[in-house]
Design a protein around this motif. Structure first.
Motif, mmCIF file in Angstrom:
data_model
loop_
_atom_site.group_PDB
_atom_site.id
_atom_site.type_symbol
_atom_site.label_atom_id
_atom_site.label_comp_id
_atom_site.label_asym_id
_atom_site.label_seq_id
_atom_site.Cartn_x
_atom_site.Cartn_y
_atom_site.Cartn_z
ATOM 1 N N ALA A 118 -33.926 8.052 -63.792
ATOM 2 C CA ALA A 118 -35.311 8.517 -63.819
ATOM 3 C C ALA A 118 -36.217 7.478 -64.468
ATOM 4 O O ALA A 118 -37.351 7.246 -64.022
ATOM 5 N N GLU A 119 -35.717 6.823 -65.513
ATOM 6 C CA GLU A 119 -36.492 5.763 -66.163
ATOM 7 C C GLU A 119 -36.754 4.614 -65.189
ATOM 8 O O GLU A 119 -37.889 4.101 -65.092
ATOM 9 N N ALA A 120 -35.718 4.203 -64.457
ATOM 10 C CA ALA A 120 -35.883 3.121 -63.477
ATOM 11 C C ALA A 120 -36.872 3.522 -62.393
ATOM 12 O O ALA A 120 -37.673 2.704 -61.918
ATOM 13 N N GLY A 121 -36.832 4.805 -61.982
ATOM 14 C CA GLY A 121 -37.794 5.275 -60.983
ATOM 15 C C GLY A 121 -39.213 5.230 -61.511
ATOM 16 O O GLY A 121 -40.150 4.868 -60.773
ATOM 17 N N ALA A 122 -39.419 5.585 -62.795
ATOM 18 C CA ALA A 122 -40.754 5.523 -63.384
ATOM 19 C C ALA A 122 -41.249 4.080 -63.468
ATOM 20 O O ALA A 122 -42.433 3.799 -63.226
ATOM 21 N N LEU A 123 -40.348 3.158 -63.793
ATOM 22 C CA LEU A 123 -40.737 1.743 -63.835
ATOM 23 C C LEU A 123 -41.080 1.224 -62.438
ATOM 24 O O LEU A 123 -41.975 0.379 -62.291
ATOM 25 N N ALA A 271 -36.427 6.978 -74.246
ATOM 26 C CA ALA A 271 -36.145 7.526 -75.576
ATOM 27 C C ALA A 271 -35.104 8.645 -75.489
ATOM 28 O O ALA A 271 -34.192 8.722 -76.324
ATOM 29 N N ARG A 272 -35.214 9.499 -74.472
ATOM 30 C CA ARG A 272 -34.227 10.574 -74.318
ATOM 31 C C ARG A 272 -32.848 10.004 -74.000
ATOM 32 O O ARG A 272 -31.827 10.468 -74.528
ATOM 33 N N ALA A 273 -32.803 9.014 -73.113
ATOM 34 C CA ALA A 273 -31.513 8.424 -72.748
ATOM 35 C C ALA A 273 -30.865 7.740 -73.945
ATOM 36 O O ALA A 273 -29.637 7.769 -74.112
ATOM 37 N N THR A 274 -31.679 7.123 -74.797
ATOM 38 C CA THR A 274 -31.139 6.453 -75.978
ATOM 39 C C THR A 274 -30.514 7.457 -76.938
ATOM 40 O O THR A 274 -29.489 7.174 -77.588
ATOM 41 N N GLU A 275 -31.119 8.648 -77.024
ATOM 42 C CA GLU A 275 -30.539 9.691 -77.876
ATOM 43 C C GLU A 275 -29.163 10.126 -77.357
ATOM 44 O O GLU A 275 -28.272 10.486 -78.138
ATOM 45 N N ALA A 329 -36.612 2.635 -79.359
ATOM 46 C CA ALA A 329 -37.124 3.408 -78.223
ATOM 47 C C ALA A 329 -38.299 4.287 -78.643
ATOM 48 O O ALA A 329 -39.278 4.435 -77.900
ATOM 49 N N GLU A 330 -38.220 4.873 -79.836
ATOM 50 C CA GLU A 330 -39.328 5.697 -80.329
ATOM 51 C C GLU A 330 -40.574 4.850 -80.575
ATOM 52 O O GLU A 330 -41.699 5.274 -80.282
ATOM 53 N N ALA A 331 -40.383 3.638 -81.102
ATOM 54 C CA ALA A 331 -41.522 2.741 -81.323
ATOM 55 C C ALA A 331 -42.140 2.320 -79.995
ATOM 56 O O ALA A 331 -43.366 2.246 -79.850
#
Length: 438
Positions: A118-123, A271-275, A329-331
């Motif tokens: 999903a992150e790659a799709g947003a990028l 950020a979610r994926a990093t968690e 990721a949060e930053a």
């Protein structure tokens, strides 16, 4: 498919911004913009970035599917019987042949792979909007340069008319001096005025040549091999109605805001994926193979074998790596939120400034038009008076100066108002003439 991006595809994300330049009523401008959208290296770079992100998005989604493979292997081994504690058995050298298929699948129990996809799709969405923004900026820059060229052509035409009138006055001055109507110093002053007006022409011509070169570069052409049309202010027209305000929804649809929003969405997903990264990971693998020590025996049924395995990995200690990645990721998410707010605020401020400038520009153009009309009448009356002998030549020169200044100011004001209208199209990211229909 990658590598097949077209100008139309670049603009499909913000369809309302496509062909906005038709509002200016110039087929020549439309042709130059078409060339620029096809040939500009800057836009080609934006398309390449878009294709790369789309490919990366496809690759991330592919990780969600099972992977099939083919294993083919041959080995030559020496079996050392004494090494395994077998005495009295001779060591043997033999071959092993294996041929089979492999299936591997990650069930993505905690959604890490789905989040990364999903992150790659947003990028990829961000890159698509950035390509749209690049196309919009390019088309606006071409239009602005065309207006600048048209304004310079108007100033040059005005200056050429003044120089032609100056030469007529110089001829009259020589005749008047011969008849004793004016002094030699007055005649010299008139000649000096002609020289001063002629001295201003090279700079205007230099600016026009620079504008032509810039247009060629924007169009992705070599200036020495391509000459743009000689735009005139009369070739370009303003839309019939300039809006007093634009709907906020229209401004929010502009490509740079959409790109910032996609970037913010990608940061949230990252950020979610990093968690979820430190959570246990499950992998399933299946293998079926034909194995024999003679290659011709691979097809025998008793050479068949298979295996099925499941693996679970979990991080117990990583030296603080996961925690550091979460903080980063949060930053990055906070950065994306700030960029988005800044982009929106800048967009609305830009639109507000341009709307105000357009309103003021309408009054400015009308005022300069009145000034040109008055100066034209004064210059004609003064020149007629000189020919009849009732008006001093210096008075006619002053009248021509006023007319020249008024014409140049009118050309500059008209070009500025056209530029503001072009800026409004670019700032809105759309053809605002149709905003009432959306």
């Amino acid at each position: 498919m990658a590598g097949e991006t077209t100008p139309a595809r670049v603009l499909e994300a913000g369809a309302r911004s496509k062909d906005w330049w038709t509002a200016l009523g110039s087929p020549q401008l439309g042709e130059v913009i078409r060339i620029a959208l096809e040939e500009s290296p800057d836009l080609a770079e934006a398309r390449a970035v878009l294709d790369r992100h789309q490919a990366e998005s496809d690759a991330a989604r592919a990780l969600l599917s099972p992977r099939l493979g083919l294993n083919a292997r041959t080995e030559r081994q020496l079996f050392n019987s004494k090494g395994f504690g077998f005495s009295g058995f001779p060591s043997r050298t033999f071959s092993i042949f294996s041929l089979g298929g492999l299936v591997s699948y990650d069930p993505d129990v905690f959604g890490v792979l789905k989040g990364r996809a999903a992150e790659a799709g947003a990028l990829a969405d961000k890159a698509r909007w950035e390509a749209d923004a690049a196309a919009l900026t390019l088309s606006a820059n071409v239009a602005l340069e065309a207006v600048r060229l048209a304004g310079l052509n108007a100033q040059i035409a005005s200056a050429e008319q003044v120089i032609e009138d100056d030469r007529k006055l110089v001829d009259l001055a020589f005749k008047a001096e011969a008849l004793g109507g004016i002094s030699r110093s007055e005649r010299v002053r008139i000649e000096a005025q002609l020289a001063e007006d002629e001295a201003g022409m090279p700079d205007l011509l230099r600016q026009r040549n620079e504008s032509r070169r810039r247009l060629a570069l924007l169009a992705g052409r070599e200036p020495s091999q391509w000459t743009p049309p000689d735009f005139q202010l009369s070739d370009l027209s303003l839309p019939a109605a300039i809006p007093l305000a634009l709907p906020s929804e229209l401004v929010r649809s502009r490509p740079d805001i959409q790109a910032a929003e996609a970037d913010l969405r990608a940061a949230r997903l990252a950020a979610r994926a990093t968690e979820a990264d430190p959570l246990p990971k499950l992998n399933l693998t299946g293998n079926r193979a034909q194995t024999a020590n003679q290659i011709e025996d691979l097809s025998r049924s008793d050479s068949r074998g298979w295996s099925l395995s499941a693996g679970l990995t979990a991080t117990l200690y990583d030296g603080g790596l996961s925690r550091a990645n979460r903080r980063a990721a949060e930053a990055e998410l906070r950065e994306a939120e700030a960029r988005y707010r800044s982009t929106v605020l800048a967009a609305f401020a830009q639109v507000g400034d341009l709307l105000s400038s357009l309103e003021d520009g309408e009054a400015e153009v009308a005022a300069y038009q009145r000034a040109v009309d008055s100066a034209q009448q004064d210059a004609e009356i003064s020149l007629s008076g000189v020919r009849l002998g009732g008006t001093p030549l210096l008075r006619a020169i002053d009248a021509r100066r006023e007319l020249s200044l008024a014409r140049r100011n009118l050309a500059i004001a008209e070009a500025r108002r056209l530029s503001d209208a072009i800026g409004l199209f670019a700032a809105a990211g759309a053809d605002w003439r149709s905003s009432g229909d959306d």
